[in-house]
Enzyme design. Structure first.
Site, PDB file in Angstrom:
ATOM      1  N   THR A   1       0.817  -1.213   0.000  1.00 33.89           N
ATOM      2  CA  THR A   1       0.000   0.000   0.000  1.00 33.89           C
ATOM      3  C   THR A   1       0.854   1.268   0.000  1.00 33.89           C
ATOM      4  O   THR A   1       1.840   1.367   0.718  1.00 33.89           O
ATOM      5  CB  THR A   1      -0.931   0.016   1.225  1.00 33.89           C
TER       6      THR A   1
ATOM      7  N   GLY B   1      -4.192   2.852  -2.657  1.00 33.38           N
ATOM      8  CA  GLY B   1      -4.794   2.001  -1.641  1.00 33.38           C
ATOM      9  C   GLY B   1      -5.540   0.861  -2.303  1.00 33.38           C
ATOM     10  O   GLY B   1      -5.005  -0.224  -2.535  1.00 33.38           O
TER      11      GLY B   1
ATOM     12  N   THR C   1       1.249  -2.785   8.498  1.00 26.16           N
ATOM     13  CA  THR C   1       1.265  -3.479   9.787  1.00 26.16           C
ATOM     14  C   THR C   1       2.660  -4.039  10.061  1.00 26.16           C
ATOM     15  O   THR C   1       3.281  -4.641   9.185  1.00 26.16           O
ATOM     16  CB  THR C   1       0.245  -4.627   9.792  1.00 26.16           C
TER      17      THR C   1
ATOM     18  N   LEU D   1     -25.955  -3.700  25.495  1.00 34.34           N
ATOM     19  CA  LEU D   1     -25.321  -3.440  26.784  1.00 34.34           C
ATOM     20  C   LEU D   1     -25.482  -1.996  27.244  1.00 34.34           C
ATOM     21  O   LEU D   1     -25.019  -1.636  28.334  1.00 34.34           O
ATOM     22  CB  LEU D   1     -23.833  -3.794  26.739  1.00 34.34           C
TER      23      LEU D   1
ATOM     24  N   GLU E   1      -7.157  -5.215   3.247  1.00 38.76           N
ATOM     25  CA  GLU E   1      -7.212  -6.400   2.368  1.00 38.76           C
ATOM     26  C   GLU E   1      -8.451  -6.392   1.467  1.00 38.76           C
ATOM     27  O   GLU E   1      -8.997  -7.428   1.115  1.00 38.76           O
ATOM     28  CB  GLU E   1      -7.174  -7.713   3.171  1.00 38.76           C
TER      29      GLU E   1
ATOM     30  N   PHE F   1     -14.169  -1.465 -12.139  1.00 39.35           N
ATOM     31  CA  PHE F   1     -13.184  -0.688 -11.376  1.00 39.35           C
ATOM     32  C   PHE F   1     -12.907   0.628 -12.090  1.00 39.35           C
ATOM     33  O   PHE F   1     -12.881   0.674 -13.306  1.00 39.35           O
ATOM     34  CB  PHE F   1     -11.885  -1.493 -11.218  1.00 39.35           C
TER      35      PHE F   1
END
Length: 390
Positions: A138, A143, A170, A345, A370, A390
């Site tokens: 990326t 992106g 990451t 909750l 991803e 695309f």
């Protein structure tokens, strides 16, 4: 019939279809995650901390590159890999991201597109957690459209010269090796192994993100890095190789988010059974039971679909459609379950004590990386119609 005698957690008996090895691996992963990760997750999240030494623990139990044969890896089924991902993400998406990147995006390309020398040099250390890797695809302006990457690898005498930058990566701040994807002089995609000691590489930490806080995410900068021939993944076959890595990771995500959703479901069920509202258990409310039924249904369908997908991968079937479908569906359903649980909750769902808000915020990231929900919709549409939108 007593409710406790009914298999409400696994109504389609998925567990009974697992092999004995798969059951043991699932149990080992669950025990490890509950004993060694769950008790630290709040602290790690609050402090934006990831202890690099955890990788050695992951490696010791065979959780890194588990489907690889040889080189110190466990060589287990893809279903086993999915079950490991499920248990890790039941604690936090950041922990699952750590093993996914190492296994699917670093070890997988070296194993499938690297030389024997590269495999022997890197995979055993990666499998033990002695090395930590990251996947540099990326870029800031590329992106969802990876074909727009600008990172370049140019021939320079007997070597190559690498220039460019990567974003939202990451493990970049803690990585020892970097699988970098660049374009060569012919604009063909090529995979490269870069080491942190190489002159010209640097990283920075993205510290202002509000999701996946315990997962170290950063940028990679490459300025005139000299790359020898033996650092190039020579068996790379264009974008097909890149997408094989992404699909391996997407498969793990499809399992993982169902682990998060399952934790949230069980947490919510326990809460509403013990919460008294209007002088009765909150679980006695029809709307609450409908929400629990929806959670049970979507998680059961999602996990059984993952099992079927894993079986097909182990049989070497073409599963690209199924991977896009389940990455898209399971992420979408997991985040919807988290939102419903947060609502069930009430204000307590906003606190860290019940872990639901943290999962919800993390799933916003997992739903995005991803391949976003919309990108996978376009992938599925193209497979059906033969027309690219695309």
């Amino acid at each position: 019939m007593n409710n406790q005698s009914i298999n409400w957690k696994d109504p389609l008996y998925l567990h009974s279809f697992l092999t004995e090895e798969e059951r043991k691996i699932s149990a080992t992963a669950k025990e490890f995650c509950e004993k060694h990760l769950f008790n630290r997750v709040k602290s790690d999240n609050n402090n934006k901390n990831f202890d690099k030494n955890l990788f050695k623990e992951f490696g010791r139990l065979g959780f890194l590159g588990p489907t690889i044969e040889g080189y110190g890896c466990a060589n287990v089924s893809n279903i086993s890999y999915g079950l490991i991902a499920k248990e890790f993400e039941a604690v936090d998406s950041g922990y699952r991201s750590a093993i996914s990147v190492q296994s699917s995006l670093v070890m997988h390309p070296i194993y499938n597109f690297g030389s024997e020398e590269q495999k022997k040099r890197y995979i055993p250390k990666l499998s033990k957690g002695d090395l930590i890797g990251c996947f540099g695809l990326t870029e800031s302006e590329a992106g969802s459209d990876p074909s727009s990457i600008k990172t370049k690898l140019i021939k320079d005498g007997k070597n190559y010269r690498l220039n460019g930058s990567k974003n939202w990566i990451t493990n970049a701040p803690i990585a020892d090796i970097f699988i970098i994807w660049a374009k060569d002089e012919d604009n063909s995609i090529v995979g490269i192994i870069v080491e942190k000691e190489d002159k010209g590489i640097s990283t920075s930490l993205i510290d202002n993100k509000l999701s996946l806080l315990l997962s170290p995410t950063g940028q990679i900068y490459m300025q005139d890095i000299i790359i020898p021939e033996n650092r190039i993944l020579q068996l790379t076959k264009g974008w097909k190789s890149v997408f094989s890595c992404l699909n391996k990771a997407r498969y793990g995500i499809a399992w993982g988010v169902m682990g998060a959703a399952e934790f949230i479901w069980h947490q919510s069920k326990e809460y509403v059974e013990n919460r008294i509202m209007f002088k009765k258990q909150l679980a006695g409310n029809q709307l609450i039971q409908k929400k629990l039924a929806d959670m049970q249904t979507e998680i059961t369908i999602g996990l059984n679909a993952c099992y079927q997908l894993g079986k097909l991968i182990d049989l070497n079937k073409e599963v690209n459609i199924g991977i896009s479908m389940l990455k898209r569906n399971n992420c979408k359903k997991a985040i919807e379950i988290a939102r419903e649980a947060r609502d069930m909750l009430g204000a307590n769902g906003l606190t860290e004590d019940y872990h639901i808000m943290r999962h919800l915020i993390n799933l916003e990231t997992v739903k995005t990386y991803e391949g976003t929900e919309d990108i996978h919709a376009l992938i599925l549409g193209k497979y059906q119609t033969g027309i690219s939108a695309f």
